[in-house]
Design a protein around this motif. Structure first.
Motif, PDB file in Angstrom:
ATOM      1  N   ALA A 106     -10.518   4.087  -6.872  1.00  0.00           N
ATOM      2  CA  ALA A 106      -9.295   3.624  -6.175  1.00  0.00           C
ATOM      3  C   ALA A 106      -9.430   2.049  -5.625  1.00  0.00           C
ATOM      4  O   ALA A 106     -10.787   1.763  -5.554  1.00  0.00           O
ATOM      5  CB  ALA A 106      -8.985   4.474  -4.817  1.00  0.00           C
TER       6      ALA A 106
ATOM      7  N   HIS B  21      -0.792   9.460 -11.082  1.00  0.00           N
ATOM      8  CA  HIS B  21      -0.390  10.614 -10.915  1.00  0.00           C
ATOM      9  C   HIS B  21      -1.013  11.569 -11.525  1.00  0.00           C
ATOM     10  O   HIS B  21      -1.116  11.250 -12.739  1.00  0.00           O
ATOM     11  CB  HIS B  21       1.309  10.773 -10.949  1.00  0.00           C
TER      12      HIS B  21
ATOM     13  N   HIS C 146      -4.337   4.332  -8.767  1.00  0.00           N
ATOM     14  CA  HIS C 146      -3.339   5.375  -8.211  1.00  0.00           C
ATOM     15  C   HIS C 146      -2.710   5.731  -9.347  1.00  0.00           C
ATOM     16  O   HIS C 146      -1.498   5.267  -9.584  1.00  0.00           O
ATOM     17  CB  HIS C 146      -2.368   4.606  -7.226  1.00  0.00           C
TER      18      HIS C 146
ATOM     19  N   GLN D  46       0.795  -1.400   0.134  1.00  0.00           N
ATOM     20  CA  GLN D  46      -0.098  -0.103   0.054  1.00  0.00           C
ATOM     21  C   GLN D  46       0.734   1.388   0.048  1.00  0.00           C
ATOM     22  O   GLN D  46       0.602   2.193  -0.641  1.00  0.00           O
ATOM     23  CB  GLN D  46      -0.804  -0.200   1.259  1.00  0.00           C
TER      24      GLN D  46
ATOM     25  N   THR E 154       0.574   3.633  -3.247  1.00  0.00           N
ATOM     26  CA  THR E 154      -0.159   5.166  -3.065  1.00  0.00           C
ATOM     27  C   THR E 154       0.788   6.015  -2.771  1.00  0.00           C
ATOM     28  O   THR E 154       0.410   7.395  -3.005  1.00  0.00           O
ATOM     29  CB  THR E 154      -0.894   5.014  -1.952  1.00  0.00           C
TER      30      THR E 154
ATOM     31  N   ALA F  12       0.276   0.242  -9.824  1.00  0.00           N
ATOM     32  CA  ALA F  12      -0.373   1.199  -9.238  1.00  0.00           C
ATOM     33  C   ALA F  12      -1.500   1.944  -9.889  1.00  0.00           C
ATOM     34  O   ALA F  12      -2.478   2.121  -9.458  1.00  0.00           O
ATOM     35  CB  ALA F  12       0.631   2.279  -8.566  1.00  0.00           C
TER      36      ALA F  12
ATOM     37  N   ASP G   8       3.664   9.196  -3.728  1.00  0.00           N
ATOM     38  CA  ASP G   8       3.902   9.925  -4.828  1.00  0.00           C
ATOM     39  C   ASP G   8       5.447   9.655  -5.274  1.00  0.00           C
ATOM     40  O   ASP G   8       5.800   9.964  -6.371  1.00  0.00           O
ATOM     41  CB  ASP G   8       3.878  11.511  -4.272  1.00  0.00           C
TER      42      ASP G   8
END
Lengths: 290, 168
Positions: B167, B106, B104, B61, B65, B99, B67
């Motif tokens: 998500a 960006h 997830h 996780q 998740t 991701a 950045d």
């Protein structure tokens, strides 16, 4: 020598001077280019998101050149790297090739792996050759000191490129600068990245990476930075003002595309090499060309 | 503090199945990648050695998740120098691909997908652009959206462009 000219996304909109100079220089050296209007994005921006989509986008472009029975000449190093990577995978991995072509059938296209991809600068070095270029030089640039910026994707990953140049100690661009009569002078961290890869994600970090190199080049006393990728140019020239503000340093460093430099040496008038579109005006350099 | 009960020991195998992630367990944590990384030099948030340790430990996780997985500049400096041939830029892409499938992505990459879906290129080609090109004697450029849209539909990327991609 005929190639399909792959412009990618950035060059035809933001680097017309690069494109113009490359076409003029190519013409002078006997390179013929075919423009394929159906070319689209090479796939690079999708690589982080979905590998299969990225490979399909690259394969679609490769198939268009294959249909024209021509190798691809790229101007952008990122396009060069991803098209070379997917071409290599298609050639080496039959199962993957079949999977790509199965999915690519939605666009009625197929790529068989029959062509090659080369960056314009690599074509100058390998296919035209230093000897021929030297013969063609009309106006040696001996009064200038340039610094070569190779960028990352012209050379790396070296496994994909078959090590045509040494990634830790490259020489092709230096040799191409020297063949014009100019000096290619050394500077600290010459092989460092421009930071362009993180510009969209973390601008401040990207600009700091570019600033460090501008610092080193300025310290070398060079007349200009010479590069071969439109994205490196966005970092060093397009963002130079912003970097000057962020780092409170004045660089005022001209940034030239290699074909512009070679064009001057071949006797092509500066007006035809797109210098008017350079953002940091290379006035001192051009003042020597009447 | 790492809560061992929350670790997913299968995460590394999930990564190894993803193209590009095959060599993740070769890492012996020498730190060559981090020491030579131009992003790391300017931004402490990005630490490839640490990301690889987190992945191998099973901090699924936290990694997916984060950045920081989006901070790799893809410069390949580490790939050329890694003594274990971990191939980190490809590994980072493998992790990012997972991701994205977990919802997830960006925002800057979603924005790029939207532009690609709308124009077939990263920059829109306007009439102004083609006029400027013509002025310099350069050929007209077209937007070829149909091909890219068909490919995006085929691979499910269209969904990422059209909705917020729920998500996990």
């Amino acid at each position: 020598m005929k190639y399909a000219l792959f412009l990618g996304c950035t060059v035809p909109v933001r680097a017309l001077n690069y494109e113009l100079a490359a076409r003029k220089v190519g013409e002078k050296l006997g390179l013929e280019f075919l423009d394929i209007p159906e070319f689209s994005c090479c796939g690079f921006p999708v690589k982080s998101v979905d590998r299969m989509t990225f490979m399909l986008m690259a394969a679609e472009n490769l198939s268009l050149a294959e249909e024209a029975n021509l190798d691809i000449c790229t101007l952008c190093s990122a396009c060069s790297s991803v098209l070379t990577e997917v071409d290599k995978q298609v050639k080496e991995n039959r199962a993957l090739r079949n999977r790509i072509n199965e999915d690519l059938s939605v666009t009625n296209r197929k790529y068989h792996g029959k062509i090659h991809v080369k960056h314009f600068v690599r074509i100058l070095h390998e296919d035209v050759g230093l000897a021929k270029i030297k013969e063609m030089v009309k106006r040696p640039l001996s009064e200038f000191n340039f610094t070569a910026h190779y960028g990352c994707h012209y050379l790396k990953p070296s496994e994909v490129y078959g090590k045509f140049d040494e990634p830790e100690n490259p020489r092709t661009l230096d040799e191409l600068i020297r063949v014009t009569g100019a000096q290619s002078i050394p500077y600290e961290d010459k092989n460092e990245c421009c930071g362009g890869g993180v510009l969209g994600v973390e601008e401040a970090t990207a600009l700091k990476i570019a600033a460090l190199k501008l610092d080193h080049i300025k310290a070398s006393g060079a007349d200009a930075l010479v590069l071969i990728c439109p994205f490196c140019n966005i970092m060093y020239e397009g963002n130079q003002k912003k970097i000057e503000k962020q780092s409170e340093t004045e660089f005022n460093l001209p940034v030239l595309y290699y074909p512009q430099v070679l064009g001057l040496a071949l006797g092509i008038p500066p007006d035809e090499l797109g210098f008017r579109m350079n953002r940091v005006k290379p006035r001192e350099i051009l003042s020597r060309f009447g | 503090m790492i809560d061992v009960s929350k670790l997913d020991p299968n995460f590394k195998y999930e990564i190894m199945k993803e193209p590009g992630g095959e060599h993740v367990t070769r890492c012996f944590a020498c730190g060559t990648c981090t020491a030579t990384c131009p992003v790391r030099e300017m931004n402490d948030e990005y630490n490839p050695r640490k990301i690889i340790r987190m992945a191998i430990l099973g901090m699924r996780q936290e990694v997916l998740t984060s950045d920081f997985i989006w901070l790799c500049a893809s410069c390949y400096t580490c790939e050329e120098r890694c003594p274990q041939d971990v191939r980190i830029p490809g590994l980072m892409n493998a992790i990012k691909n997972i991701a994205v499938r977990q919802g997830h992505i960006h925002p800057s990459f979603r924005a790029q997908l939207e532009v690609l879906f709308a124009h077939g290129r990263l920059y829109e080609i306007t009439e102004f652009d083609n006029k400027k090109r013509a002025k310099w004697g350069l050929p007209e450029i077209r937007e070829n959206v149909e091909g890219i849209r068909k490919l995006f539909r085929k691979t499910g990327m269209e969904k990422l462009v059209k909705d917020e991609g729920g998500a996990e």
